[in-house]
Design a protein around this motif. Structure first.
Motif, PDB file in Angstrom:
ATOM      1  N   ALA A  47      -9.331  45.254 -27.511  1.00 59.40           N
ATOM      2  CA  ALA A  47      -9.364  43.871 -27.462  1.00 59.40           C
ATOM      3  C   ALA A  47      -9.210  43.086 -28.954  1.00 59.40           C
ATOM      4  O   ALA A  47      -8.421  42.142 -29.266  1.00 59.40           O
ATOM      5  CB  ALA A  47     -10.316  42.954 -26.547  1.00 59.40           C
ATOM      6  N   ASN A  48      -9.964  43.723 -29.844  1.00 62.68           N
ATOM      7  CA  ASN A  48     -10.041  43.458 -31.100  1.00 62.68           C
ATOM      8  C   ASN A  48      -9.412  44.333 -32.187  1.00 62.68           C
ATOM      9  O   ASN A  48      -9.774  44.306 -33.397  1.00 62.68           O
ATOM     10  CB  ASN A  48     -11.448  43.148 -31.773  1.00 62.68           C
ATOM     11  N   ALA A  60      -2.120  47.434 -21.186  1.00 62.61           N
ATOM     12  CA  ALA A  60      -3.485  47.875 -21.116  1.00 62.61           C
ATOM     13  C   ALA A  60      -3.772  49.295 -20.743  1.00 62.61           C
ATOM     14  O   ALA A  60      -4.626  50.093 -21.338  1.00 62.61           O
ATOM     15  CB  ALA A  60      -4.535  46.809 -20.503  1.00 62.61           C
ATOM     16  N   VAL A 105      -9.491  40.596 -23.023  1.00 58.81           N
ATOM     17  CA  VAL A 105      -8.744  40.121 -24.253  1.00 58.81           C
ATOM     18  C   VAL A 105      -8.332  38.708 -24.498  1.00 58.81           C
ATOM     19  O   VAL A 105      -8.224  38.158 -25.482  1.00 58.81           O
ATOM     20  CB  VAL A 105      -7.224  40.965 -23.999  1.00 58.81           C
ATOM     21  N   TRP A 106      -8.630  37.737 -23.294  1.00 54.75           N
ATOM     22  CA  TRP A 106      -8.139  36.423 -23.395  1.00 54.75           C
ATOM     23  C   TRP A 106      -9.305  35.642 -24.135  1.00 54.75           C
ATOM     24  O   TRP A 106      -9.022  34.298 -24.473  1.00 54.75           O
ATOM     25  CB  TRP A 106      -8.137  36.036 -22.005  1.00 54.75           C
ATOM     26  N   SER A 108      -2.587  38.747 -26.897  1.00 55.32           N
ATOM     27  CA  SER A 108      -3.332  38.816 -25.529  1.00 55.32           C
ATOM     28  C   SER A 108      -2.451  39.163 -24.318  1.00 55.32           C
ATOM     29  O   SER A 108      -2.600  39.937 -23.332  1.00 55.32           O
ATOM     30  CB  SER A 108      -3.939  37.701 -25.006  1.00 55.32           C
ATOM     31  N   THR A 151     -10.332  36.439 -27.415  1.00 51.78           N
ATOM     32  CA  THR A 151     -10.045  36.359 -28.447  1.00 51.78           C
ATOM     33  C   THR A 151      -9.561  35.169 -29.305  1.00 51.78           C
ATOM     34  O   THR A 151      -9.907  35.071 -30.344  1.00 51.78           O
ATOM     35  CB  THR A 151      -9.030  37.572 -28.897  1.00 51.78           C
ATOM     36  N   LEU A 207     -10.349  45.315 -19.826  1.00 49.07           N
ATOM     37  CA  LEU A 207      -9.546  44.947 -21.205  1.00 49.07           C
ATOM     38  C   LEU A 207      -8.768  43.673 -20.726  1.00 49.07           C
ATOM     39  O   LEU A 207      -8.567  42.617 -21.419  1.00 49.07           O
ATOM     40  CB  LEU A 207      -8.656  46.080 -21.464  1.00 49.07           C
ATOM     41  N   ARG A 208      -7.964  43.798 -19.452  1.00 43.55           N
ATOM     42  CA  ARG A 208      -7.125  42.879 -19.220  1.00 43.55           C
ATOM     43  C   ARG A 208      -7.705  41.377 -18.968  1.00 43.55           C
ATOM     44  O   ARG A 208      -7.031  40.385 -19.165  1.00 43.55           O
ATOM     45  CB  ARG A 208      -6.515  43.058 -18.051  1.00 43.55           C
TER      46      ARG A 208
END
Length: 426
Positions: free
Chosen positions: A257-258, A312, A335-336, A305, A338, A331-332
């Protein structure tokens, strides 16, 4: 014409940082994966533990200077030598105390683990080198971050070779633990040389300036401690409530995610001196620059995202293998968060410019409290996905919702709203 020149300076500064950080990120990912494979879970765990302990005390060692030095250098350019010298000396003293604290803590808590004690002590020496590396904020204030980016990349590449040699010729953990300190020391020496060649001010320290810097940085230091608590709570609770396997799945999702974090931090760092300079001239100009930064960060983060949410499964498979398939759904969701996280990083510039540092500790404390409560409720119900959802809600609460609740932050949220609507930014 002036506005165009400023934009070009920002773009050029950010481009250097992004390119060098991108190469560094690729090298770091490769070395991390190789280290984990060759050392095995137990030894790699010792190194990770040392890194975590060092991370926990880093806000204390840096005394909040990472958030205030650029502003001080922009506001008092004639005193740059005294500002930098005082910051470095103060941070060196604090860093030395932190190194001693880590060694004492591990001796008391792990008396039968001499290897782990040694690894933690050697790894924590990086705090001393980081103190000298504070000189990088002079380059940021002058929009000369390309020198920092290039020297950091060179040091990182050389240290990566060093780590690779250690891993392939005996895997000596003590030598490996020294690598982070060596990296920061190389960067610090390189920056000092370039600083002198560019006719930077003569470094000197004064007790008066140290006290002034400590007064300003104190709020950011406490806030940094709250941020560390906020960022580590979910991981600690996952291990205690679900186990180490679930922690591995969650960590894989966090890393993915990062992946582009360095891009956003480079953009934010490049805008910092421009926004602070604008604040000295006119509040409206500062708000316009702040809104531009928010708009860039928000919409780039949303694009990222969307891409990661769609891709993903192949991303996890390529980076970690099919054994981590369960990380895909984490992850899905994760990720939001961020976009909210990067808004918070950018917001610190406005807080400093407006002199509202005291609010940082309160906001991060409330965020950490919400995070603990949500994890306590959601992990037993949804497992690791509950922790991911807790992180998403916590970031939204801390970096957006609190801005409407706290009267002193409502002006910032108005700027944020202007950025989302793209009103009169260019």
């Amino acid at each position: 014409m002036l506005q165009k020149l400023i934009k070009n300076r920002i773009a050029n500064n950010a481009a250097w940082i992004i390119i060098c950080k991108g190469i560094q990120a690729v090298l770091g990912l490769a070395i991390t994966m190789l280290t984990a494979r060759l050392y095995g879970p137990e030894n790699y765990g010792a190194i990770s533990y040392a890194a975590s302990l060092t991370l926990f005390v880093t806000p204390i060692a840096q005394l909040g200077f990472t958030s205030t030095l650029v502003g001080e250098l922009v506001a008092h350019p004639s005193d740059e030598g005294e500002i930098l010298g005082s910051a470095i000396v103060s941070s060196l003293i604090s860093g030395a105390l932190c190194v001693l604290g880590i060694w004492t803590f591990t001796r008391l808590t792990l008396p039968d683990e001499p290897t782990t004690i040694l690894v933690c002590a050697l790894y924590s020496l990086s705090l001393l080198a980081q103190s000298v590396e504070l000189i990088q904020y002079w380059f940021q204030a002058k929009l000369l971050s390309k020198y920092v980016a290039v020297l950091t990349l060179m040091a990182y590449a050389l240290v990566s070779v060093y780590q690779l040699i250690v891993l392939l010729t005996g895997k000596n953990m003590a030598l490996y633990a020294l690598s982070k300190g060596i990296e920061y020391a190389m960067i610090a020496v390189g920056l000092l040389v370039v600083f002198r060649r560019l006719n930077g001010g003569r470094l000197r320290a004064s007790l008066r300036r140290c006290r002034s810097l400590l007064r300003q940085g104190g709020f950011y230091m406490l806030s940094g401690l709250m941020v560390v608590l906020l960022g580590q709570t979910d991981r600690i609770m996952i291990v205690n409530m679900l186990g180490e396997r679930e922690m591995g799945l969650y960590s894989a999702a966090v890393v993915c995610a990062n992946l582009a974090e360095f891009v956003f931090l480079a953009i934010i760092d490049s805008f910092r001196p421009v926004i602070l300079e604008a604040r000295q001239r006119k509040a409206e100009e500062c708000e316009t620059q702040m809104a531009r930064l928010y708009a860039i960060v928000i919409y780039l983060a949303l694009l990222q995202s969307i891409f990661i949410a769609i891709m993903a499964k192949p991303i996890i498979a390529i980076m970690y293998g099919f054994a981590y398939n369960e990380s895909v759904k984490i992850l899905r969701l994760l990720v939001w968060y961020t976009a909210f996280s990067y808004i918070g990083s950018a917001r610190t510039i406005w807080i400093y410019a407006e002199g509202r540092q005291r609010l940082l500790c309160l906001m991060n404390f409330l965020g950490a409290l919400v995070n603990i409560c949500l994890n306590w409720i959601l992990i037993p119900i949804w497992g690791v996905s509950g922790a991911a959802f807790a992180s998403l809600v916590t970031q939204a609460f801390t970096n957006v919702i609190l801005g409407w609740i706290l009267p002193a932050m409502r002006r910032n949220n108005a700027i944020l709203t202007r950025a989302v609507r793209l009103q009169g930014l260019w």
